[in-house]
Write a protein that holds these residues in place. Sequence first.
Motif, PDB file in Angstrom:
ATOM      1  N   GLU A   1       1.307   3.680  -0.354  1.00 41.92           N
ATOM      2  CA  GLU A   1       0.030   4.035   0.278  1.00 41.92           C
ATOM      3  C   GLU A   1       0.084   3.690   1.756  1.00 41.92           C
ATOM      4  O   GLU A   1       0.543   2.615   2.133  1.00 41.92           O
ATOM      5  CB  GLU A   1      -1.142   3.298  -0.381  1.00 41.92           C
ATOM      6  CG  GLU A   1      -2.503   3.655   0.201  1.00 41.92           C
ATOM      7  CD  GLU A   1      -3.654   2.906  -0.447  1.00 41.92           C
ATOM      8  OE1 GLU A   1      -4.816   3.239  -0.170  1.00 41.92           O
ATOM      9  OE2 GLU A   1      -3.374   1.972  -1.231  1.00 41.92           O
ATOM     10  N   LEU A   2      -0.382   4.607   2.577  1.00 45.06           N
ATOM     11  CA  LEU A   2      -0.495   4.371   4.015  1.00 45.06           C
ATOM     12  C   LEU A   2      -1.779   5.012   4.504  1.00 45.06           C
ATOM     13  O   LEU A   2      -1.928   6.228   4.482  1.00 45.06           O
ATOM     14  CB  LEU A   2       0.703   4.954   4.765  1.00 45.06           C
ATOM     15  CG  LEU A   2       0.652   4.840   6.300  1.00 45.06           C
ATOM     16  CD1 LEU A   2       0.582   3.388   6.735  1.00 45.06           C
ATOM     17  CD2 LEU A   2       1.844   5.531   6.938  1.00 45.06           C
ATOM     18  N   THR A   3      -2.732   4.165   4.896  1.00 49.18           N
ATOM     19  CA  THR A   3      -4.008   4.641   5.423  1.00 49.18           C
ATOM     20  C   THR A   3      -4.240   3.995   6.781  1.00 49.18           C
ATOM     21  O   THR A   3      -3.361   3.340   7.334  1.00 49.18           O
ATOM     22  CB  THR A   3      -5.162   4.285   4.469  1.00 49.18           C
ATOM     23  OG1 THR A   3      -5.363   2.857   4.469  1.00 49.18           O
ATOM     24  CG2 THR A   3      -4.869   4.747   3.044  1.00 49.18           C
ATOM     25  N   ALA A   4      -5.438   4.171   7.305  1.00 48.82           N
ATOM     26  CA  ALA A   4      -5.760   3.589   8.603  1.00 48.82           C
ATOM     27  C   ALA A   4      -5.685   2.070   8.584  1.00 48.82           C
ATOM     28  O   ALA A   4      -5.442   1.448   9.619  1.00 48.82           O
ATOM     29  CB  ALA A   4      -7.158   4.035   9.036  1.00 48.82           C
ATOM     30  N   ASN A   5      -5.871   1.454   7.421  1.00 49.00           N
ATOM     31  CA  ASN A   5      -5.904  -0.011   7.355  1.00 49.00           C
ATOM     32  C   ASN A   5      -5.006  -0.612   6.287  1.00 49.00           C
ATOM     33  O   ASN A   5      -4.912  -1.839   6.192  1.00 49.00           O
ATOM     34  CB  ASN A   5      -7.344  -0.501   7.111  1.00 49.00           C
ATOM     35  CG  ASN A   5      -8.255  -0.218   8.283  1.00 49.00           C
ATOM     36  OD1 ASN A   5      -7.959  -0.575   9.414  1.00 49.00           O
ATOM     37  ND2 ASN A   5      -9.361   0.452   8.013  1.00 49.00           N
ATOM     38  N   VAL A   6      -4.343   0.206   5.489  1.00 52.48           N
ATOM     39  CA  VAL A   6      -3.576  -0.312   4.350  1.00 52.48           C
ATOM     40  C   VAL A   6      -2.155   0.232   4.363  1.00 52.48           C
ATOM     41  O   VAL A   6      -1.933   1.424   4.576  1.00 52.48           O
ATOM     42  CB  VAL A   6      -4.262   0.066   3.015  1.00 52.48           C
ATOM     43  CG1 VAL A   6      -3.393  -0.350   1.837  1.00 52.48           C
ATOM     44  CG2 VAL A   6      -5.629  -0.592   2.919  1.00 52.48           C
ATOM     45  N   LEU A   7      -1.200  -0.660   4.144  1.00 50.22           N
ATOM     46  CA  LEU A   7       0.193  -0.291   3.927  1.00 50.22           C
ATOM     47  C   LEU A   7       0.650  -0.968   2.638  1.00 50.22           C
ATOM     48  O   LEU A   7       0.840  -2.179   2.602  1.00 50.22           O
ATOM     49  CB  LEU A   7       1.081  -0.740   5.095  1.00 50.22           C
ATOM     50  CG  LEU A   7       2.597  -0.624   4.879  1.00 50.22           C
ATOM     51  CD1 LEU A   7       3.005   0.835   4.653  1.00 50.22           C
ATOM     52  CD2 LEU A   7       3.365  -1.217   6.050  1.00 50.22           C
ATOM     53  N   SER A   8       0.799  -0.182   1.576  1.00 46.33           N
ATOM     54  CA  SER A   8       1.254  -0.708   0.294  1.00 46.33           C
ATOM     55  C   SER A   8       2.685  -0.263   0.061  1.00 46.33           C
ATOM     56  O   SER A   8       3.012   0.917   0.258  1.00 46.33           O
ATOM     57  CB  SER A   8       0.354  -0.220  -0.854  1.00 46.33           C
ATOM     58  OG  SER A   8      -0.946  -0.749  -0.733  1.00 46.33           O
ATOM     59  N   VAL A   9       3.530  -1.202  -0.350  1.00 41.10           N
ATOM     60  CA  VAL A   9       4.944  -0.897  -0.551  1.00 41.10           C
ATOM     61  C   VAL A   9       5.423  -1.503  -1.866  1.00 41.10           C
ATOM     62  O   VAL A   9       4.872  -2.491  -2.362  1.00 41.10           O
ATOM     63  CB  VAL A   9       5.808  -1.437   0.605  1.00 41.10           C
ATOM     64  CG1 VAL A   9       5.478  -0.734   1.909  1.00 41.10           C
ATOM     65  CG2 VAL A   9       5.627  -2.954   0.759  1.00 41.10           C
ATOM     66  N   MET A  10       6.468  -0.891  -2.423  1.00 42.96           N
ATOM     67  CA  MET A  10       7.155  -1.441  -3.580  1.00 42.96           C
ATOM     68  C   MET A  10       8.502  -1.958  -3.101  1.00 42.96           C
ATOM     69  O   MET A  10       9.272  -1.212  -2.489  1.00 42.96           O
ATOM     70  CB  MET A  10       7.332  -0.381  -4.663  1.00 42.96           C
ATOM     71  CG  MET A  10       8.087  -0.889  -5.892  1.00 42.96           C
ATOM     72  SD  MET A  10       7.243  -2.257  -6.738  1.00 42.96           S
ATOM     73  CE  MET A  10       5.815  -1.382  -7.417  1.00 42.96           C
ATOM     74  N   THR A  11       8.789  -3.224  -3.354  1.00 35.75           N
ATOM     75  CA  THR A  11      10.022  -3.847  -2.907  1.00 35.75           C
ATOM     76  C   THR A  11      10.780  -4.395  -4.108  1.00 35.75           C
ATOM     77  O   THR A  11      10.297  -4.341  -5.253  1.00 35.75           O
ATOM     78  CB  THR A  11       9.731  -4.995  -1.926  1.00 35.75           C
ATOM     79  OG1 THR A  11       9.223  -6.136  -2.648  1.00 35.75           O
ATOM     80  CG2 THR A  11       8.696  -4.572  -0.892  1.00 35.75           C
ATOM     81  N   ASN A  12      11.964  -4.954  -3.847  1.00 37.64           N
ATOM     82  CA  ASN A  12      12.736  -5.584  -4.915  1.00 37.64           C
ATOM     83  C   ASN A  12      12.010  -6.797  -5.496  1.00 37.64           C
ATOM     84  O   ASN A  12      12.290  -7.211  -6.621  1.00 37.64           O
ATOM     85  CB  ASN A  12      14.106  -6.020  -4.397  1.00 37.64           C
ATOM     86  CG  ASN A  12      15.003  -4.835  -4.070  1.00 37.64           C
ATOM     87  OD1 ASN A  12      14.822  -3.753  -4.620  1.00 37.64           O
ATOM     88  ND2 ASN A  12      15.955  -5.025  -3.168  1.00 37.64           N
ATOM     89  N   MET A  13      11.086  -7.368  -4.718  1.00 33.33           N
ATOM     90  CA  MET A  13      10.315  -8.526  -5.172  1.00 33.33           C
ATOM     91  C   MET A  13       8.989  -8.126  -5.794  1.00 33.33           C
ATOM     92  O   MET A  13       8.198  -8.989  -6.184  1.00 33.33           O
ATOM     93  CB  MET A  13      10.084  -9.488  -4.002  1.00 33.33           C
ATOM     94  CG  MET A  13      11.351 -10.059  -3.399  1.00 33.33           C
ATOM     95  SD  MET A  13      11.025 -11.105  -1.956  1.00 33.33           S
ATOM     96  CE  MET A  13      10.001 -12.388  -2.691  1.00 33.33           C
ATOM     97  N   GLY A  14       8.730  -6.820  -5.861  1.00 29.59           N
ATOM     98  CA  GLY A  14       7.478  -6.353  -6.442  1.00 29.59           C
ATOM     99  C   GLY A  14       6.601  -5.671  -5.404  1.00 29.59           C
ATOM    100  O   GLY A  14       7.022  -5.449  -4.260  1.00 29.59           O
TER     101      GLY A  14
END
Length: 212
Positions: free
Chosen positions: A128-141
């Motif tokens: 997810e990438l919005t004006a205020n949010v960056l959500s990512v999936m990484t090797n750590m979760g």
Amino acid sequence: MKKAIIVIYCLLGLISVCQAQDHLRIHYKNGTQADVPLAQIDSITFVEGSSVPAEPKLESSWFWGSQVQGYYELLTINEDHTYTGYDYFFTYGFDTMTYGFWAQIGAMLTMSSNGFGYQRRYNWYITELTANVLSVMTNMGPFTYYRVQPETLSLQVSGTLACDEGDSFTFADGVTVAIQDGKLVGLMAGETYVLKYLNAIKGIVAYKVVVV
């Protein structure tokens, strides 16, 4: 102008037909459709195509923090494809800094960091990438970062900072500042970051805080 008047009359006719319904169905040229509840529609405004909001940019400062995990991270992504990652482990009282380069291909964000005797590479999938949010999936979760706002919050040691009605602080490190009775309290002089829920946007943003 004549064409706009015709369109307005058509919309008025459509709304009058839909009064017995509870949704307005929009049909797109690509074959998809969307239903909008009539109760949520306040007005209809025609705007020029140039007024469509631009896509959110990745280049910015993003903040993530967790009291449970005992640290926070400030990720700064620059336009020249360099980045810095600052991690403060407030539970143990030390910090680390990472420098490197980043690249994005589609939803994949790659960050590489080279130093004497080591080479690290992080592959993150942007969910997810919005004006205020960056959500990512990484090797750590999964991790959710919040964009740091241009405004800096300031308060004095032992001073307090209250929220506007409907807003609330959701994270503080508990070392430089803490959240007590819904207010931000300055514990010691320094700089830190907090997360704050803003009722106006129904979302969370990050702020830099300076305590003097």
